[in-house]
Write a protein that holds these residues in place. Structure first.
Motif, PDB file in Angstrom:
ATOM      1  N   UNK A  11       0.837  -1.193   0.000  1.00 24.41           N
ATOM      2  CA  UNK A  11       0.000   0.000   0.000  1.00 24.41           C
ATOM      3  C   UNK A  11       0.874   1.246   0.000  1.00 24.41           C
ATOM      4  N   UNK A  12       0.233   2.410  -0.073  1.00 27.51           N
ATOM      5  CA  UNK A  12       0.945   3.694  -0.032  1.00 27.51           C
ATOM      6  C   UNK A  12       1.799   3.807   1.233  1.00 27.51           C
ATOM      7  N   UNK A  13       3.020   4.298   1.071  1.00 25.70           N
ATOM      8  CA  UNK A  13       3.912   4.527   2.223  1.00 25.70           C
ATOM      9  C   UNK A  13       3.983   6.008   2.572  1.00 25.70           C
ATOM     10  N   UNK A  14       3.190   6.815   1.903  1.00 31.93           N
ATOM     11  CA  UNK A  14       3.295   8.273   1.949  1.00 31.93           C
ATOM     12  C   UNK A  14       4.759   8.663   1.671  1.00 31.93           C
ATOM     13  N   UNK A  15       5.351   7.898   0.729  1.00 35.54           N
ATOM     14  CA  UNK A  15       6.748   8.123   0.294  1.00 35.54           C
ATOM     15  C   UNK A  15       7.675   8.310   1.502  1.00 35.54           C
ATOM     16  N   UNK A  16       7.700   7.276   2.360  1.00 38.73           N
ATOM     17  CA  UNK A  16       8.507   7.345   3.585  1.00 38.73           C
ATOM     18  C   UNK A  16       9.960   7.707   3.296  1.00 38.73           C
ATOM     19  N   UNK A  17      10.494   7.156   2.202  1.00 41.92           N
ATOM     20  CA  UNK A  17      11.896   7.443   1.872  1.00 41.92           C
ATOM     21  C   UNK A  17      12.085   8.920   1.511  1.00 41.92           C
ATOM     22  N   UNK A  18      11.128   9.494   0.805  1.00 45.91           N
ATOM     23  CA  UNK A  18      11.234  10.913   0.435  1.00 45.91           C
ATOM     24  C   UNK A  18      11.096  11.808   1.679  1.00 45.91           C
ATOM     25  N   UNK A  19      10.162  11.458   2.565  1.00 48.66           N
ATOM     26  CA  UNK A  19       9.980  12.265   3.787  1.00 48.66           C
ATOM     27  C   UNK A  19      11.276  12.288   4.594  1.00 48.66           C
ATOM     28  N   UNK A  21       8.778  16.179  -0.421  1.00 49.01           N
ATOM     29  CA  UNK A  21       7.350  15.871  -0.334  1.00 49.01           C
ATOM     30  C   UNK A  21       7.059  14.612  -1.150  1.00 49.01           C
ATOM     31  N   UNK A  22       5.944  13.900  -0.849  1.00 50.31           N
ATOM     32  CA  UNK A  22       5.612  12.692  -1.594  1.00 50.31           C
ATOM     33  C   UNK A  22       5.471  12.977  -3.097  1.00 50.31           C
ATOM     34  N   UNK A  23       5.755  11.961  -3.900  1.00 50.24           N
ATOM     35  CA  UNK A  23       5.807  12.127  -5.354  1.00 50.24           C
ATOM     36  C   UNK A  23       4.473  12.609  -5.933  1.00 50.24           C
ATOM     37  N   UNK A  24       3.346  12.095  -5.415  1.00 50.21           N
ATOM     38  CA  UNK A  24       2.029  12.468  -5.966  1.00 50.21           C
ATOM     39  C   UNK A  24       1.765  13.957  -5.756  1.00 50.21           C
ATOM     40  N   UNK A  25       2.065  14.450  -4.533  1.00 54.14           N
ATOM     41  CA  UNK A  25       1.824  15.868  -4.231  1.00 54.14           C
ATOM     42  C   UNK A  25       2.732  16.756  -5.077  1.00 54.14           C
ATOM     43  N   UNK A  26       3.960  16.300  -5.283  1.00 55.85           N
ATOM     44  CA  UNK A  26       4.924  17.057  -6.081  1.00 55.85           C
ATOM     45  C   UNK A  26       4.437  17.163  -7.533  1.00 55.85           C
ATOM     46  N   UNK A  27       3.818  16.063  -8.034  1.00 55.02           N
ATOM     47  CA  UNK A  27       3.438  16.022  -9.452  1.00 55.02           C
ATOM     48  C   UNK A  27       2.103  16.702  -9.731  1.00 55.02           C
ATOM     49  N   UNK A  28       1.259  16.858  -8.724  1.00 50.55           N
ATOM     50  CA  UNK A  28      -0.100  17.384  -8.955  1.00 50.55           C
ATOM     51  C   UNK A  28      -0.035  18.835  -9.462  1.00 50.55           C
ATOM     52  N   UNK A  29      -0.541  19.100 -10.686  1.00 48.41           N
ATOM     53  CA  UNK A  29      -0.386  20.434 -11.253  1.00 48.41           C
ATOM     54  C   UNK A  29      -1.362  21.465 -10.681  1.00 48.41           C
ATOM     55  N   UNK A  30      -2.406  21.021  -9.975  1.00 47.87           N
ATOM     56  CA  UNK A  30      -3.414  21.959  -9.476  1.00 47.87           C
ATOM     57  C   UNK A  30      -3.371  22.100  -7.948  1.00 47.87           C
ATOM     58  N   UNK A  31      -2.445  21.425  -7.310  1.00 45.57           N
ATOM     59  CA  UNK A  31      -2.384  21.407  -5.840  1.00 45.57           C
ATOM     60  C   UNK A  31      -3.637  20.782  -5.231  1.00 45.57           C
ATOM     61  N   UNK A  32      -4.249  19.884  -5.982  1.00 47.15           N
ATOM     62  CA  UNK A  32      -5.363  19.129  -5.394  1.00 47.15           C
ATOM     63  C   UNK A  32      -4.841  18.285  -4.240  1.00 47.15           C
ATOM     64  N   UNK A  33      -3.621  17.721  -4.403  1.00 54.63           N
ATOM     65  CA  UNK A  33      -2.994  16.955  -3.322  1.00 54.63           C
ATOM     66  C   UNK A  33      -2.022  17.885  -2.607  1.00 54.63           C
ATOM     67  N   UNK A  34      -2.317  18.153  -1.346  1.00 50.96           N
ATOM     68  CA  UNK A  34      -1.436  19.018  -0.557  1.00 50.96           C
ATOM     69  C   UNK A  34      -0.834  18.201   0.573  1.00 50.96           C
ATOM     70  N   UNK A  35       0.454  18.342   0.759  1.00 49.06           N
ATOM     71  CA  UNK A  35       1.180  17.602   1.791  1.00 49.06           C
ATOM     72  C   UNK A  35       1.687  18.588   2.838  1.00 49.06           C
ATOM     73  N   UNK A  36       1.651  18.189   4.108  1.00 48.43           N
ATOM     74  CA  UNK A  36       2.191  19.079   5.132  1.00 48.43           C
ATOM     75  C   UNK A  36       1.865  18.584   6.519  1.00 48.43           C
ATOM     76  N   UNK A  37       2.047  19.471   7.508  1.00 42.13           N
ATOM     77  CA  UNK A  37       1.711  19.137   8.891  1.00 42.13           C
ATOM     78  C   UNK A  37       0.195  19.044   8.997  1.00 42.13           C
ATOM     79  N   UNK A  38      -0.265  17.977   9.644  1.00 42.29           N
ATOM     80  CA  UNK A  38      -1.696  17.676   9.645  1.00 42.29           C
ATOM     81  C   UNK A  38      -2.529  18.813  10.255  1.00 42.29           C
ATOM     82  N   UNK A  39      -2.066  19.374  11.362  1.00 42.49           N
ATOM     83  CA  UNK A  39      -2.821  20.451  12.008  1.00 42.49           C
ATOM     84  C   UNK A  39      -2.996  21.634  11.058  1.00 42.49           C
ATOM     85  N   UNK A  40      -1.932  21.954  10.339  1.00 45.60           N
ATOM     86  CA  UNK A  40      -1.972  23.089   9.420  1.00 45.60           C
ATOM     87  C   UNK A  40      -2.877  22.772   8.227  1.00 45.60           C
ATOM     88  N   UNK A  41      -2.826  21.527   7.761  1.00 44.67           N
ATOM     89  CA  UNK A  41      -3.690  21.118   6.638  1.00 44.67           C
ATOM     90  C   UNK A  41      -5.166  21.200   7.026  1.00 44.67           C
TER      91      UNK A  41
END
Ligand code: SF4
Ligand code: SF4
Length: 278
Positions: free
Chosen positions: A159-167, A172-192
């Motif tokens: 399953x998804x590792x939330x790109x543990x190696x990248x973190x 940032x995880x590969x999916x969030x980096x690639x998303x051209x519209x910022x639909x996928x946002x990565x960050x601190x959960x409280x801030x998100x």
């Protein structure tokens, strides 16, 4: 603040109102993590979806949902319309949503894993250690979202590792980096979570009353998700369970009752043994 050790809990906020269905996230995930192709690239015949669902070979899945436009929506969110050529308003809209493992606060997959292969990282995410997984499959029915799956060709769970190696490398995880519209946002959960509340308020003020959050509430049946979503319709429309509950919720009570029963049975045996000796 949600923290694991000294590290704040990290996660995903997926704002489906700006997803354009390009699938860059699916491709980036596969490429970075070396995830094999999932049974061909043919369309499923019911939409532009060609992956169908999350699984051992699909760690990000972009749902394409075609449905009548809600009458009350007064704002064009830029979702592609479909219909006959020349028809101004076909009355249909597409909902797109990039789904992923929810990295639950109370993760049943992790609770039932007998080898410790599934573990909670210092970022608060849930990861499978492939070299320890013995392929027992207990985690598969335990997941309330149907995310984790055994890979047929391999026997182990993936399953998804939330790109543990990248973190770990400060990326940032590969999916969030690639998303051209910022639909996928990565960050601190409280801030998100704060950002998501603000986005819902903006959408409501702009005439999109159907906008709502899913998986953001720490009081829900899984204690809130590390990967949560802004949806434009009911969760079921996107194939998400409306009220997920951690499947191991009743385990502590069951163990308590089993212990009481075992102690009771032992007491009866001892009492009958002592009674016979008198
Ligand atoms: S969504 Fe399923 S696989 Fe992911 S952490 Fe939660 S229980 Fe585990
Ligand atoms: S990369 Fe972003 S916009 Fe493209 S499908 Fe994935 S979530 Fe949607």
């Amino acid at each position: 603040m949600a923290e694991y050790g000294t590290q704040p809990r990290m996660g995903f906020f997926t704002d489906t109102s700006v997803c354009i269905g390009c699938k860059a996230c699916e491709v980036a995930c596969k490429e970075w993590n070396g995830v094999p192709e999932a049974g061909g690239l043919d369309l499923l015949g019911m939409s532009y979806d060609n992956t169908g669902a999350l699984g051992s070979n699909t760690w990000r899945h972009v749902a394409f949902v075609e449905q009548p436009k809600p009458a009350e929506s007064t704002v064009d969110l830029g979702m592609p319309d479909v219909g006959a050529p020349g028809q101004d308003d076909p009355g249909v809209r597409w909902l797109m949503s990039s789904d992923v493992c929810k990295h639950c606060t109370h993760a049943a997959c992790l609770d039932v894993c007998p080898t410790g292969s599934l573990f909670r990282t210092e970022f608060g995410t849930v990861v499978v250690q492939q070299d320890i997984c013995n392929g027992c499959g207990y985690c598969v029915p335990a997941c309330p979202y149907g995310v984790i799956e055994k890979r047929e060709s391999d026997g182990r769970a993936f399953k998804c590792t939330l790109c543990y190696d990248r973190l770990g490398a400060g990326m940032e995880p590969a999916c969030a980096k690639a998303c051209p519209t910022d639909s996928i946002q990565f960050g601190e959960l409280d801030e998100l979570r704060e950002r998501a509340d603000e986005r819902v308020r903006t959408l409501h003020d702009s005439g999109v009353p159907e906008a709502r959050l899913y998986g953001h509430d720490p009081e829900d049946g899984v204690g809130g998700d590390g990967a949560f979503f802004l949806l434009l319709d009911e969760p079921e429309v996107y194939g998400l369970p409306p009220d997920p509950v951690v499947t191991t919720r009743d385990l502590p009570a069951m163990w308590r009752r089993a212990t009481v029963a075992a102690v009771g049975a032992a007491a009866v045996v001892v009492a009958s043994f002592l009674g016979r000796r008198r």
